[in-house]
Design an enzyme around this catalytic site. Sequence first.
Site, PDB file in Angstrom:
ATOM      1  N   HIS A  96     -10.050  -1.070  -7.129  1.00  0.00           N
ATOM      2  CA  HIS A  96      -9.757   0.130  -6.335  1.00  0.00           C
ATOM      3  C   HIS A  96      -8.665   0.992  -6.969  1.00  0.00           C
ATOM      4  O   HIS A  96      -8.801   2.216  -7.040  1.00  0.00           O
ATOM      5  CB  HIS A  96      -9.355  -0.305  -4.912  1.00  0.00           C
ATOM      6  CG  HIS A  96      -8.960   0.817  -4.018  1.00  0.00           C
ATOM      7  ND1 HIS A  96      -9.880   1.641  -3.412  1.00  0.00           N
ATOM      8  CD2 HIS A  96      -7.732   1.262  -3.627  1.00  0.00           C
ATOM      9  CE1 HIS A  96      -9.245   2.542  -2.677  1.00  0.00           C
ATOM     10  NE2 HIS A  96      -7.940   2.341  -2.786  1.00  0.00           N
ATOM     11  N   ASP A 124       0.843  -1.210   0.000  1.00  0.00           N
ATOM     12  CA  ASP A 124       0.000   0.000   0.000  1.00  0.00           C
ATOM     13  C   ASP A 124       0.874   1.254   0.000  1.00  0.00           C
ATOM     14  O   ASP A 124       1.631   1.473   0.936  1.00  0.00           O
ATOM     15  CB  ASP A 124      -0.896  -0.051   1.254  1.00  0.00           C
ATOM     16  CG  ASP A 124      -2.036   0.954   1.200  1.00  0.00           C
ATOM     17  OD1 ASP A 124      -1.995   1.870   0.367  1.00  0.00           O
ATOM     18  OD2 ASP A 124      -2.966   0.813   2.016  1.00  0.00           O
TER      19      ASP A 124
HETATM   20  C1  HEM Z   1      -8.942   0.801   4.091  1.00  0.00           C
HETATM   21  C2  HEM Z   1      -9.081   1.511   2.977  1.00  0.00           C
HETATM   22  C3  HEM Z   1      -8.139   1.433   1.832  1.00  0.00           C
HETATM   23  C4  HEM Z   1      -7.282   0.435   1.472  1.00  0.00           C
HETATM   24  C5  HEM Z   1      -7.062  -0.890   2.154  1.00  0.00           C
HETATM   25  C6  HEM Z   1      -6.586   0.868   0.291  1.00  0.00           C
HETATM   26  C7  HEM Z   1      -5.640   0.118  -0.377  1.00  0.00           C
HETATM   27  C8  HEM Z   1      -5.015   0.504  -1.540  1.00  0.00           C
HETATM   28  C9  HEM Z   1      -4.082  -0.289  -2.273  1.00  0.00           C
HETATM   29  C10 HEM Z   1      -3.624  -1.691  -1.890  1.00  0.00           C
HETATM   30  C11 HEM Z   1      -3.686   0.414  -3.350  1.00  0.00           C
HETATM   31  C12 HEM Z   1      -2.732  -0.059  -4.483  1.00  0.00           C
HETATM   32  C13 HEM Z   1      -1.316   0.232  -4.174  1.00  0.00           C
HETATM   33  C14 HEM Z   1      -1.010   1.694  -4.110  1.00  0.00           C
HETATM   34  O1  HEM Z   1      -0.942   2.378  -5.126  1.00  0.00           O
HETATM   35  O2  HEM Z   1      -0.871   2.172  -2.992  1.00  0.00           O
HETATM   36  C15 HEM Z   1      -4.343   1.690  -3.294  1.00  0.00           C
HETATM   37  C16 HEM Z   1      -4.170   2.726  -4.180  1.00  0.00           C
HETATM   38  C17 HEM Z   1      -4.748   3.953  -4.055  1.00  0.00           C
HETATM   39  N1  HEM Z   1      -5.709   4.334  -3.159  1.00  0.00           N
HETATM   40 FE1  HEM Z   1      -6.439   3.206  -1.658  1.00  0.00          FE
HETATM   41  N2  HEM Z   1      -7.036   2.109  -0.044  1.00  0.00           N
HETATM   42  C18 HEM Z   1      -7.971   2.497   0.866  1.00  0.00           C
HETATM   43  C19 HEM Z   1      -8.666   3.689   0.884  1.00  0.00           C
HETATM   44  C20 HEM Z   1      -8.477   4.723   0.025  1.00  0.00           C
HETATM   45  C21 HEM Z   1      -9.160   5.994   0.069  1.00  0.00           C
HETATM   46  C22 HEM Z   1     -10.225   6.380   1.097  1.00  0.00           C
HETATM   47  C23 HEM Z   1      -8.669   6.753  -0.939  1.00  0.00           C
HETATM   48  C24 HEM Z   1      -9.010   8.178  -1.328  1.00  0.00           C
HETATM   49  C25 HEM Z   1     -10.193   8.704  -1.278  1.00  0.00           C
HETATM   50  C26 HEM Z   1      -7.670   5.970  -1.626  1.00  0.00           C
HETATM   51  C27 HEM Z   1      -6.932   6.399  -2.691  1.00  0.00           C
HETATM   52  C28 HEM Z   1      -6.011   5.644  -3.362  1.00  0.00           C
HETATM   53  C29 HEM Z   1      -5.194   6.155  -4.452  1.00  0.00           C
HETATM   54  C30 HEM Z   1      -5.194   7.583  -4.989  1.00  0.00           C
HETATM   55  C31 HEM Z   1      -4.412   5.093  -4.885  1.00  0.00           C
HETATM   56  C32 HEM Z   1      -3.366   5.124  -6.002  1.00  0.00           C
HETATM   57  C33 HEM Z   1      -3.945   4.776  -7.326  1.00  0.00           C
HETATM   58  C34 HEM Z   1      -2.883   4.859  -8.404  1.00  0.00           C
HETATM   59  O3  HEM Z   1      -2.695   5.926  -8.958  1.00  0.00           O
HETATM   60  O4  HEM Z   1      -2.226   3.876  -8.659  1.00  0.00           O
HETATM   61  N3  HEM Z   1      -7.588   4.744  -1.026  1.00  0.00           N
HETATM   62  N4  HEM Z   1      -5.158   1.719  -2.171  1.00  0.00           N
END
Ligand code: HEM
Length: 435
Positions: A343, A247
Site C-alpha cells: 500500500h 498511520d
Molecule cells: C482503511 C484504509 C486505509 C488504511 C488502513 C491505510 C493505511 C495506511 C498506512 C498504514 C500507511 C503507511 C504509513 C503512512 O505513511 O501513513 C499509509 C500510507 C498512505 N496511504 Fe493509506 N490507508 C488506507 C487508505 C488510503 C486511501 C483511500 C488513500 C488514497 C487514495 C491512501 C493514501 C495513502 C498515502 C498517500 C500514503 C503515504 C504513502 C507515502 O508517501 O509514504 N490510503 N496508509
Amino acid sequence: MSTKKTNSARRSENEGGAATGSGGGVSRRRLIGGAGAAGAAGLVLGAAGGAGGYAATRDDAPTALTTLGSAEEMFHGKHQAGITSPLQARGHLIAFDLAPGAGRKEAAALMRRWSAVAERLMAGRPSGDGAGHDTGVALDAGPSSLTVTFGFGRTFFDRTDLVARRPAGLDPLPAFSSDRLDAKRSNGDLWVQIGSDDALVAFHALRAVQKEAGAAARVRWQMNGFNRTPGATARPMTARNLMGQVDGTGNPKPEDSDFEQRIFVQAGGPEEHAWLQGGSYAVVRRIRMLLDDWEKLTVERQEHVIGRRKADGAPLSGGTETTKMDLDKAGPDGKLLIPDNAHARISTPEKNGGAAMLRRPFSYHDGIADDGTPDAGLLFICWQADPFRGFVPVQRKLDRGDALSPFVRHEASGLFAVPGGMAPGEYVGQRLLES
Ligand code: HEM
C-alpha cells in the site's frame, strides 16, 4: 495565526502525531491560562489565574483548566481550523441538505449562524446568546482543541443558484471498481467536521450545529469517530488505526516547500472561483475494515501488505519511522523488500507523478454489522488543493492493485469544497454567497 497566543504551549509540539505525522503539524492552538510546556502527559494543571474557557464563565468554576481542556484552536486565520490542526480524540462528520424551498438567502443566514456559534464554541464560550439556550453539555470544560470546519458539496451550487461559481474540483468523483457506496450516506449540500479532545465538548458542538440548522437544512448523514487521546502514550507518536498500523507517517509536512500549494487552493485561478482561495478540498470516504480477515494474517504478512513495520512504522527497507522508503532495495533472495503491491509503495507521491494529499482521519466503530463482523474502520479524510490531482489518481491506482484492498471496503463517499479562513467579522462562505 492568532496575535493573542500568549500562553503558547502547543499540543502539536507536546503530543506530536497530529495531522502531519510524527513531525507535528501547523497548529493555531493556544492554551488559556495554560501551563507552559506541559509535556507529553497532557493533563497537567494549568497555572491559576487568567483561565478562560467555558468553565470560567460560571461563578463557581475553578480558574485553572487542564492543558487538554484549555488548548484552543483559532477560528479566524488564513485557513479554516481542522485541516492542519493536530488530530483530535473525538470527531463528528455531519452532512446536511438544504431544506425544500431554502435557497441562497437561507444558506447565507445559516452560514452566518454556524460561523457565529463555531467561533463562540472554539473559544470555549457557551453556544447561545447568554439567554440560556446552551445545552450545558460542555459546561465544565474548556475548548479542548475544538475545531468546526465547514464545506460545500456539488449540489449546494444548484440549490443556491451559484452553478457558474462551482469549481471543477467539485466534479463528481469517478466510480472505482471496489466501491460499495451507500448513496444515502454519501455527499450532501453542506458538510461539517467537528473535532475535539473531549467527547462531551465534541457532542456539545454537534448539537449546537444541528440546532442552528433550524428549518434551513436537514441532516443527511452523520458519522462519529475517534483517535488516540492526547497523553495516552509516553512520548509523542503518530496515531494508529484499527488495523494496528502507524498511520500518517508519509503525510506532506508543513515545512515542505510545496505544502501550501499541494493542500490549499492558490490565487490565480479563474475569477469566478476566487472565493475558494486559501481553501481546500476534502475527500471523505467511510472505509470499512474487514477486521476478522485482517486479524487472521501473521504480523509479517500484515507488514508486507503495507510495506512498513507494524511495531514502529519503519519502512521494510530499513531505518526508523521517518527514514525514506527505499523502493528499489531487495533482500538476499532478490525480492523487493517493499513488495510491488504494498500500500505505501502504490500510494506514494514518488510513484504518482507527485500526487499528494494530507490524510487526517478518524477511526470509527458502530458495533457489529448484519453480517456479524465489526462495523469498524476509517473515516478517511484527505485534504488537497485539487482532488483530481490528489485523491483520484492515487485511488485509481490503489483500486487496481493494492494489497490492502481485500481487507477494506469503501462504503460511503463525499467531496466538499472548504472555503479559506475567515477574517474577524466575516462568516464562512461569505465571499461566495454575497458576490
Ligand atoms: C482503511 C484504509 C486505509 C488504511 C488502513 C491505510 C493505511 C495506511 C498506512 C498504514 C500507511 C503507511 C504509513 C503512512 O505513511 O501513513 C499509509 C500510507 C498512505 N496511504 Fe493509506 N490507508 C488506507 C487508505 C488510503 C486511501 C483511500 C488513500 C488514497 C487514495 C491512501 C493514501 C495513502 C498515502 C498517500 C500514503 C503515504 C504513502 C507515502 O508517501 O509514504 N490510503 N496508509
